[in-house]
Design a protein around this motif. Structure first.
Motif, PDB file in Angstrom:
ATOM      1  N   LEU A   1     -13.036   8.244  46.729  1.00  0.00           N
ATOM      2  CA  LEU A   1     -12.657   7.602  47.976  1.00  0.00           C
ATOM      3  C   LEU A   1     -13.948   7.620  48.833  1.00  0.00           C
ATOM      4  O   LEU A   1     -13.842   6.984  49.938  1.00  0.00           O
ATOM      5  CB  LEU A   1     -11.608   8.460  48.475  1.00  0.00           C
TER       6      LEU A   1
ATOM      7  N   ASP B   1     -18.605  -0.012  47.273  1.00  0.00           N
ATOM      8  CA  ASP B   1     -17.035   0.028  47.426  1.00  0.00           C
ATOM      9  C   ASP B   1     -16.020  -0.497  46.454  1.00  0.00           C
ATOM     10  O   ASP B   1     -15.321   0.379  46.055  1.00  0.00           O
ATOM     11  CB  ASP B   1     -16.809  -0.546  48.883  1.00  0.00           C
ATOM     12  N   ASP B   2     -16.573  -1.648  46.177  1.00  0.00           N
ATOM     13  CA  ASP B   2     -15.671  -2.379  44.858  1.00  0.00           C
ATOM     14  C   ASP B   2     -16.030  -1.748  43.760  1.00  0.00           C
ATOM     15  O   ASP B   2     -14.900  -1.837  43.024  1.00  0.00           O
ATOM     16  CB  ASP B   2     -15.970  -3.721  44.940  1.00  0.00           C
TER      17      ASP B   2
ATOM     18  N   ALA C   1     -13.576   1.212  43.766  1.00  0.00           N
ATOM     19  CA  ALA C   1     -12.237   0.895  43.829  1.00  0.00           C
ATOM     20  C   ALA C   1     -12.003   0.752  42.467  1.00  0.00           C
ATOM     21  O   ALA C   1     -10.720   0.959  41.877  1.00  0.00           O
ATOM     22  CB  ALA C   1     -12.037  -0.492  44.531  1.00  0.00           C
ATOM     23  N   HIS C   2     -12.793  -0.002  41.439  1.00  0.00           N
ATOM     24  CA  HIS C   2     -12.470  -0.134  40.105  1.00  0.00           C
ATOM     25  C   HIS C   2     -12.408   1.101  39.459  1.00  0.00           C
ATOM     26  O   HIS C   2     -11.686   1.304  38.607  1.00  0.00           O
ATOM     27  CB  HIS C   2     -13.485  -1.126  39.432  1.00  0.00           C
TER      28      HIS C   2
ATOM     29  N   ARG D   1     -11.480   4.077  40.836  1.00  0.00           N
ATOM     30  CA  ARG D   1     -10.313   4.758  41.272  1.00  0.00           C
ATOM     31  C   ARG D   1      -9.120   4.082  40.449  1.00  0.00           C
ATOM     32  O   ARG D   1      -8.304   4.763  39.892  1.00  0.00           O
ATOM     33  CB  ARG D   1      -9.957   4.375  42.763  1.00  0.00           C
ATOM     34  N   ASN D   2      -9.115   2.875  40.131  1.00  0.00           N
ATOM     35  CA  ASN D   2      -8.071   2.169  39.465  1.00  0.00           C
ATOM     36  C   ASN D   2      -8.096   2.575  38.011  1.00  0.00           C
ATOM     37  O   ASN D   2      -7.051   2.911  37.321  1.00  0.00           O
ATOM     38  CB  ASN D   2      -8.169   0.635  39.468  1.00  0.00           C
TER      39      ASN D   2
ATOM     40  N   PRO E   1      -0.964   0.095  40.510  1.00  0.00           N
ATOM     41  CA  PRO E   1      -2.176   0.143  39.981  1.00  0.00           C
ATOM     42  C   PRO E   1      -2.587  -0.833  38.670  1.00  0.00           C
ATOM     43  O   PRO E   1      -3.739  -1.354  38.886  1.00  0.00           O
ATOM     44  CB  PRO E   1      -2.411   1.509  39.400  1.00  0.00           C
ATOM     45  N   LEU E   2      -1.514  -1.301  38.201  1.00  0.00           N
ATOM     46  CA  LEU E   2      -1.638  -2.370  37.250  1.00  0.00           C
ATOM     47  C   LEU E   2      -1.908  -3.785  37.847  1.00  0.00           C
ATOM     48  O   LEU E   2      -2.555  -4.717  37.164  1.00  0.00           O
ATOM     49  CB  LEU E   2      -0.431  -2.624  36.190  1.00  0.00           C
TER      50      LEU E   2
ATOM     51  N   TYR F   1      -3.531  -4.373  40.369  1.00  0.00           N
ATOM     52  CA  TYR F   1      -5.037  -4.379  40.870  1.00  0.00           C
ATOM     53  C   TYR F   1      -5.872  -4.495  39.753  1.00  0.00           C
ATOM     54  O   TYR F   1      -7.187  -4.461  39.761  1.00  0.00           O
ATOM     55  CB  TYR F   1      -5.518  -3.458  41.794  1.00  0.00           C
ATOM     56  N   ASN F   2      -5.517  -4.197  38.451  1.00  0.00           N
ATOM     57  CA  ASN F   2      -6.517  -4.487  37.381  1.00  0.00           C
ATOM     58  C   ASN F   2      -5.882  -5.758  36.646  1.00  0.00           C
ATOM     59  O   ASN F   2      -6.488  -5.736  35.525  1.00  0.00           O
ATOM     60  CB  ASN F   2      -6.939  -3.210  36.460  1.00  0.00           C
ATOM     61  N   GLY F   3      -5.036  -6.332  37.346  1.00  0.00           N
ATOM     62  CA  GLY F   3      -4.577  -7.709  36.636  1.00  0.00           C
ATOM     63  C   GLY F   3      -3.885  -7.583  35.241  1.00  0.00           C
ATOM     64  O   GLY F   3      -3.961  -8.542  34.459  1.00  0.00           O
TER      65      GLY F   3
END
Lengths: 432, 245
Positions: B74, B94-95, B98-99, B101-102, B127-128, B130-132
């Motif tokens: 984080l 940051d991005d 994020a990836h 973390r996911n 979470p799913l 945000y990973n498409g």
């Protein structure tokens, strides 16, 4: 415990499948559903927020509908010279005041001999007619009944094909009537209503300026234009009209072409013939007018153009106000949902995902406003159409929806970028 | 993942051995408070192997939360390096974080941090999303994860229709659903009564038994006692690191 491990194994197996890291479609769809859900939970707030956009869209569509309705109305009721017809007259219609004052000094009236000249020299036309009128309008009398302000027209027999007046019963003026200057007339529906409510008008004699004319035919009802009846007319043979009212009237010559292409050819030919006849040098302006339906439509469209320009300015102001209200409420919404943003970020939402979510929310909100505006405009347009003319074109609806959505997108960007920039730790710590 | 890091010889020499899921190397975190700089972490180094069950302990103000934020990707350290699952994550944007973390981290928070207006199922799906992951597979896996935490019959309930223990189990299911490298639990029982807390710890124990790596952040000894190893933090430094079982 056995069940547990089995489920756990399934979880591992499923997630082992290869797939793309992210798909814009999945996150965008999620953003769309979040947007709908948010709007659903805050109905009142949404409605108040959308007022500006609704008013803007409604105004735009109503004005576009009324202009469009008026266009249709004008085309139907005023600029209806008939199919492929143009008119040679003393003045060009629908020109500026200055041009008209100048024309009044130099233009010569069109006379019967001009008509005869065109009849002898113009080639290929479908029909050629002439009409003359008288001002002020005389009264018509029949057995003690009087009808004032009757439009008295002298017409050639050929006008039966050219004019908009159609025979309901009886007949139009014939060439024989014309040759003999017969004291006959073809009348509009208002005279029937006034003089012959229960009797057959054919063969009856009505009096105009003390002279009797025998009714030979009745026209179909035309209706009203801007509340003015178009059925208060009496047609006489042009020769009769000349003999009894004006010895040498100024006339209008109507030329009917076979089709639209031929019409412009004929217009040019008439122009050349008339210029030759009036001995105009080539640099000199016409001293007569050639008018067609598009002359009137042109004038009308210049007028609606300025109405439309004002509308666009007003709509732009409303849209900007509406957009700022949306921006304001979105900023509040971002503050309110900081914790939610923190949760989403901790679970792997990137800046772009959060940005999409809030921009989508603003856009969906504004699109809903646009849709409400379309509905409201539809209702208003229906009411207006009752008294006046209004017809909503599909393009107005599309423009309204696209414009409002675009406003939402634009004004949603700033709040959404604020949301996307939030630090996940700070956001998670915020309690609400 | 490892091949991306391999480009730099310096990084290569420090790369953790296989089987090490977390490696931190001299982590510093300094907050600039205007006049004075506050050192929340002063050179923290440790390794956690795949499949371990570790408790990070420390009193409030010890730097424990800062460490958790770094481990959870984080936040990024002021200096020092951090490898997670073979990848140097201390210098990512940051991005990219994020990836990570996911993909790599399943959070279980003290305050559950569920979306209040979404159903348990949708919370687990997040979470799913945000990973498409496509909708069909997403639903299947979210339902499976809820069955793992024995909430198969509460999928369509919203958080306010669930008890505290159930909410935390939803959070555990959400942490599990992406099959992360570590499950990072920050005071997971802090908002629960002792019986419900024990239930949640039981669940974490079972997850450990089935092979998950668990990092538990707590200040309570009886909670830390579930772990096999305790790393103590005091004044921004590791002051003890011992295996319990």
């Amino acid at each position: 415990m056995a069940v547990f491990s089995q489920a756990e194994a399934t979880l591992h197996k499923v997630s082992a499948r290869p797939r793309a890291h992210s798909s814009i479609w999945v996150t965008t769809r999620e953003a769309f559903f979040i947007a709908l859900e948010t709007l659903r939970t805050h109905k009142l707030r949404t409605c108040l927020t959308l007022l500006g956009v609704v008013i803007a869209t409604t105004t735009l569509i109503v004005v576009m509908s009324v202009i469009n309705g008026m266009n249709l109305y004008i085309a139907d009721h005023i600029a209806n010279l008939g199919a492929n017809v143009f008119i040679l007259s003393q003045f060009q219609w629908a020109q500026g005041e200055e041009a008209w004052l100048k024309a009044r000094r130099r233009n010569r009236p069109i006379r019967m001999d001009d008509y005869e000249f065109l009849k002898a020299n113009l080639k290929g036309y479908k029909s050629l007619g002439a009409t003359g009128g008288i001002w002020p309008r005389p009264s018509a009398r029949y057995q003690g009944h009087t009808l004032d302000e009757v439009s008295l027209v002298g017409a050639t027999a050929s006008m039966v094909d050219i004019g908009q007046e159609q025979v309901e019963y009886g007949r139009f003026i014939s060439e024989s009537d014309e040759r003999h200057s017969a004291p006959v007339c073809f009348i509009g529906q208002d005279l029937v209503t006034e003089f012959f409510p229960n009797v057959d008008p054919l063969g009856k004699e009505i009096y105009i300026s003390g002279m009797p004319f025998r009714v030979i035919g009745v026209a179909k009802r035309i209706g009203t234009t801007f509340g003015q009846s178009q059925d208060t007319f009496v047609f006489l043979p042009l020769t009769t009209f000349k003999k009894n009212f004006l010895g040498r009237p100024g006339i209008n010559v109507s030329v009917q072409a076979w089709n639209a292409q031929q019409m412009s050819v004929l217009e040019d030919e008439v122009r050349v013939l008339m210029r030759v006849r009036h001995h105009l040098p080539y640099k000199e302006d016409d001293d007569f007018g050639i008018n067609a339906s598009d002359t009137i439509m042109g004038l009308w469209q210049r007028l609606t153009g300025s109405i439309f320009a004002i509308t666009i300015a007003v709509v732009a102001v409303f849209m900007v106000v509406g957009g700022i209200v949306i921006m304001n409420i979105m900023l509040a919404s971002v503050t309110e949902r900081t914790h939610e943003i923190g949760i989403r970020k901790s679970l792997g939402a990137r800046r772009r995902d959060i940005l999409t979510q809030f921009v989508m929310e603003a856009a969906v909100m504004a699109a809903v406003g646009g849709a409400l505006g379309v509905l409201l405009a539809g209702l208003i347009s229906m009411v207006v159409n009752h008294f006046f003319a209004s017809s909503t074109p599909l393009s107005a609806i599309l423009v309204g929806l696209i414009l409002s959505t675009a406003v939402g997108l634009f004004f949603g960007i700033y709040p959404a970028s604020q949301a996307a920039k939030l630090d996940p730790i700070e956001a998670l710590r915020t309690e609400n | 993942m490892g091949s991306q890091v391999a480009s730099s010889p310096v990084q290569e020499s420090h790369r953790p051995a296989d089987g090490v899921i977390i490696r931190t190397e001299d982590l510093w975190k300094t907050y600039d408070m205007g006049e004075v700089a506050v050192h929340a972490l002063c050179g923290v180094s440790f390794e956690i192997a795949r499949g371990e069950y570790v408790a990070i302990m420390g009193p409030s103000g010890s730097g424990k939360s800062t460490l958790m934020n770094l481990i959870g990707c984080l936040d990024t350290p002021t200096s020092g390096r951090y490898w997670l699952n073979g990848r140097l994550v201390s210098e990512l944007t940051d991005d990219e974080l994020a990836h990570i973390r996911n993909k790599e981290i399943g959070f279980v928070f003290q305050t559950f941090n569920l979306l209040a207006r979404a159903t348990a199922l949708h919370n687990v799906e997040l979470p799913l999303i945000y990973n498409g992951t496509p909708a069909e597979e997403r639903l299947e896996r979210a339902k499976e994860a809820l069955r793992v935490v024995e909430l198969g019959d509460r999928m369509y309930h919203k958080p306010n229709e669930l008890s505290g223990g159930q909410r935390q189990r939803v959070a555990v299911a959400r942490a599990l659903v992406n099959n992360p490298s570590i499950i990072l639990a920050d005071e997971p029982t802090g908002n629960l009564d002792s019986a419900t807390g024990a239930e949640i710890m039981n669940l974490l124990d079972r997850l450990h038994q089935s092979g998950n790596t668990i990092v538990l952040v707590t200040h309570e000894f009886d909670i830390a006692a579930h772990a096999f190893r305790v790393i103590g933090i005091r004044d921004g430094k590791v002051d003890r690191d011992e295996r319990m079982k």
